[in-house]
Design a protein around this motif. Structure first.
Motif, PDB file in Angstrom:
ATOM      1  N   VAL A  20    -151.087 -40.817  60.459  1.00 36.23           N
ATOM      2  CA  VAL A  20    -151.835 -42.058  60.252  1.00 36.23           C
ATOM      3  C   VAL A  20    -152.149 -42.261  58.772  1.00 36.23           C
ATOM      4  N   LEU A  21    -152.627 -41.224  58.094  1.00 32.19           N
ATOM      5  CA  LEU A  21    -152.979 -41.363  56.680  1.00 32.19           C
ATOM      6  C   LEU A  21    -151.753 -41.653  55.825  1.00 32.19           C
ATOM      7  N   GLU A  22    -150.636 -41.022  56.161  1.00 32.85           N
ATOM      8  CA  GLU A  22    -149.412 -41.278  55.415  1.00 32.85           C
ATOM      9  C   GLU A  22    -148.911 -42.694  55.668  1.00 32.85           C
ATOM     10  N   ALA A  23    -149.055 -43.184  56.876  1.00 31.03           N
ATOM     11  CA  ALA A  23    -148.629 -44.553  57.175  1.00 31.03           C
ATOM     12  C   ALA A  23    -149.485 -45.579  56.445  1.00 31.03           C
ATOM     13  N   LEU A  24    -150.774 -45.272  56.254  1.00 31.23           N
ATOM     14  CA  LEU A  24    -151.653 -46.192  55.539  1.00 31.23           C
ATOM     15  C   LEU A  24    -151.522 -46.069  54.025  1.00 31.23           C
ATOM     16  N   GLY A  25    -150.827 -45.057  53.550  1.00 28.25           N
ATOM     17  CA  GLY A  25    -150.692 -44.874  52.119  1.00 28.25           C
ATOM     18  C   GLY A  25    -151.891 -44.248  51.456  1.00 28.25           C
ATOM     19  N   ASP A  41    -158.235 -49.384  50.131  1.00 33.57           N
ATOM     20  CA  ASP A  41    -158.479 -50.692  50.731  1.00 33.57           C
ATOM     21  C   ASP A  41    -159.607 -50.521  51.749  1.00 33.57           C
ATOM     22  N   PRO A  42    -160.663 -51.338  51.691  1.00 36.75           N
ATOM     23  CA  PRO A  42    -161.757 -51.186  52.662  1.00 36.75           C
ATOM     24  C   PRO A  42    -161.305 -51.300  54.113  1.00 36.75           C
ATOM     25  N   TRP A  43    -160.252 -52.103  54.381  1.00 39.10           N
ATOM     26  CA  TRP A  43    -159.770 -52.216  55.756  1.00 39.10           C
ATOM     27  C   TRP A  43    -159.113 -50.918  56.222  1.00 39.10           C
ATOM     28  N   TYR A  44    -158.559 -50.148  55.315  1.00 38.57           N
ATOM     29  CA  TYR A  44    -157.966 -48.867  55.696  1.00 38.57           C
ATOM     30  C   TYR A  44    -159.023 -47.903  56.221  1.00 38.57           C
ATOM     31  N   ALA A  45    -160.205 -47.961  55.646  1.00 38.29           N
ATOM     32  CA  ALA A  45    -161.296 -47.106  56.134  1.00 38.29           C
ATOM     33  C   ALA A  45    -161.656 -47.458  57.572  1.00 38.29           C
ATOM     34  N   LEU A  46    -161.624 -48.760  57.891  1.00 39.29           N
ATOM     35  CA  LEU A  46    -161.906 -49.163  59.271  1.00 39.29           C
ATOM     36  C   LEU A  46    -160.827 -48.667  60.223  1.00 39.29           C
ATOM     37  N   TRP A  47    -159.556 -48.751  59.807  1.00 32.94           N
ATOM     38  CA  TRP A  47    -158.481 -48.252  60.660  1.00 32.94           C
ATOM     39  C   TRP A  47    -158.585 -46.742  60.866  1.00 32.94           C
ATOM     40  N   VAL A  48    -158.973 -46.016  59.838  1.00 34.64           N
ATOM     41  CA  VAL A  48    -159.150 -44.566  59.983  1.00 34.64           C
ATOM     42  C   VAL A  48    -160.281 -44.266  60.961  1.00 34.64           C
TER      43      VAL A  48
END
Length: 440
Positions: free
Chosen positions: A257-262, A300-307
């Motif tokens: 997941v973290l690798e996919a989000l960059g 990206d703040p949205w990445y934190a929500l996805w995590v």
């Protein structure tokens, strides 16, 4: 001399003290103001004082040695965890001391490498957050000015922060706490060294330690001690094995997941989440997910929500699908019991208690399961929480009826629907009550 009447006979109304001799005092009783105390009283007082002094001395010694006892307890569980690996290497012809040294060397190298990588990641991210802080502050100020029709400026906000009293107090407290932090770090290193040495001795001299303990016990007790030791080794080793497998699965899933989000440093963050989430059960996943969320927020703040969403979903998958299958044969503990044991261990021993709580409870549960006698449960619907039809107890124990004129507190007679086995008993009772004569 006793008094006599006119006929020369003794007066019957004379006091008994005049006619009878004074009785002798019993042994041990005081007979006057100058009497000596009983011989047992000084010895009892001395013995009581010795007991109180021994209790005070033991309590003082226990509190002084509490830290050492906790370190020995941690070292014992760590030695139990690596006992299967050391025994397997010793069974192949390697010396037990060398096998324990190699196992500890591998653990030290892996732990040091992981801590070094994690520390470098944290340092770089803190530096990046400090460097990007003006940009974050500008974005927040622009959002506030656009939505609330204000005219804030970054320079004014920075000056207000620098001149604030709480920031000055924080800096002063941080400067005075540097020495305390240094002392805590040195104390932690010494504690880690103590635990490592004791764990090495327990693992390398395991057979000698068991022989020394069994040498002071009768043969029947020796078998019980060895059985308990075997259960502890199996449960502790099984706990480490199952937690290691779940940490591997968790690390791989979070890495994808973290690798996919960059998100940068995805491998190290995945290892962090895998280890912390497994050795701090139930809430460890949420605690470990805070660091990847923070670093994803810098991208990206949205990445934190996805995590955060992935952490919550994976926790449910682990609790209901993965963990029951991996721990069914190793550490079969109910999640509520595991969570309660972690809380109790944290309250008693802090972070150390949280680590050793589950293997300790698993060992105790296995020991009680081996020695506590259990019985088959009757086939009763109430065991599964199903209520019986009609009134409570109607279909299982028979419906009860109350005789005419019977009071509320008296036991009821069984109804005719109870079965044929109770009818003769009821008839005989009625016959006896009819044949008895009335009380006067």
């Amino acid at each position: 001399m006793a008094r006599t009447d006119e006929t020369g006979q003794a007066d019957p109304q004379a006091p008994a003290s005049d006619t009878a001799a004074n009785p002798r005092p019993e042994a041990g009783q005081a007979t006057g103001p100058g009497a000596r105390m009983p011989g047992w009283l000084p010895r009892s007082m001395v013995f009581t004082l010795l007991l109180v002094g021994a209790f005070q001395l033991g309590s003082w010694a226990f509190h002084q040695l509490l830290g050492l006892l906790i370190n020995i307890l941690i070292a014992f569980f760590l030695a139990l965890a690596i006992e299967p690996a050391v025994s397997r290497m010793a069974a192949r012809g390697m010396r037990r001391g060398l096998a324990a040294f190699l196992v500890f060397l591998g653990l030290v190298v892996a732990t040091s490498g992981f801590v070094t990588l994690l520390g470098s990641v944290l340092a770089e991210q803190v530096i990046k957050i400090v460097e990007d802080f003006p940009a974050y502050l500008d974005s927040v100020i622009n959002w506030v000015n656009a939505h609330f029709n204000t005219e804030l400026k970054r320079v004014d906000v920075q000056e207000g922060l620098l001149r604030s009293a709480w920031l000055r107090e924080y800096v002063e407290n941080s400067a005075t706490g540097v020495l305390d932090v240094s002392a805590q770090v040195l104390g932690g290193l010494f504690q880690l060294l103590t635990i490592t040495l004791f764990s090495f001795y327990f693992a390398a001299d395991g057979p000698r330690l068991r022989r020394a303990i069994c040498s002071v016990l009768p043969p029947a007790k020796q078998a019980e001690v060895l059985r308990a030791w075997e259960i502890a080794v199996a449960k502790t080793g099984g706990y480490i094995h199952s937690r290691g497998l779940m940490a591997l699965v968790s690390g791989v899933a979070h890495y994808i997941v973290l690798e996919a989000l960059g998100v940068p440093y995805a491998p190290v963050l995945a290892m962090w989440v895998g280890l912390v989430s497994q050795f701090i059960p139930t809430i460890g996943t949420y605690l470990a997910g805070a660091l990847p969320m923070l670093i994803a927020f810098t991208v990206d703040p949205w990445y934190a929500l996805w995590v955060l969403i992935f952490v919550v979903v994976y926790q449910q998958f682990e609790n209901y699908l993965l963990q029951p299958k991996l721990t069914a044969r190793t550490v079969d503990i109910h999640p509520a019991v595991a969570f309660g044991s972690v809380i109790a261990g944290t309250a008693l021993l802090g972070a150390v208690g949280a680590l050793i709580a589950i293997p300790a409870v698993a060992t105790l549960q296995a020991f009680l399961g081996a020695y506590v006698k259990r019985y088959d449960v009757t086939d009763d619907p109430r065991v599964e929480g199903h209520r019986t039809r009609g009134r409570p107890g109607g279909s299982l124990v028979g419906r009860l009826r109350r005789l005419p004129g019977q009071k509320a507190g008296e036991p009821a007679m069984a109804d005719a629907t109870d079965g044929p086995s109770q009818a003769p008993h009821r008839s005989a009772t009625s016959a006896r009550e009819t044949a008895l004569p009335p009380r006067p």
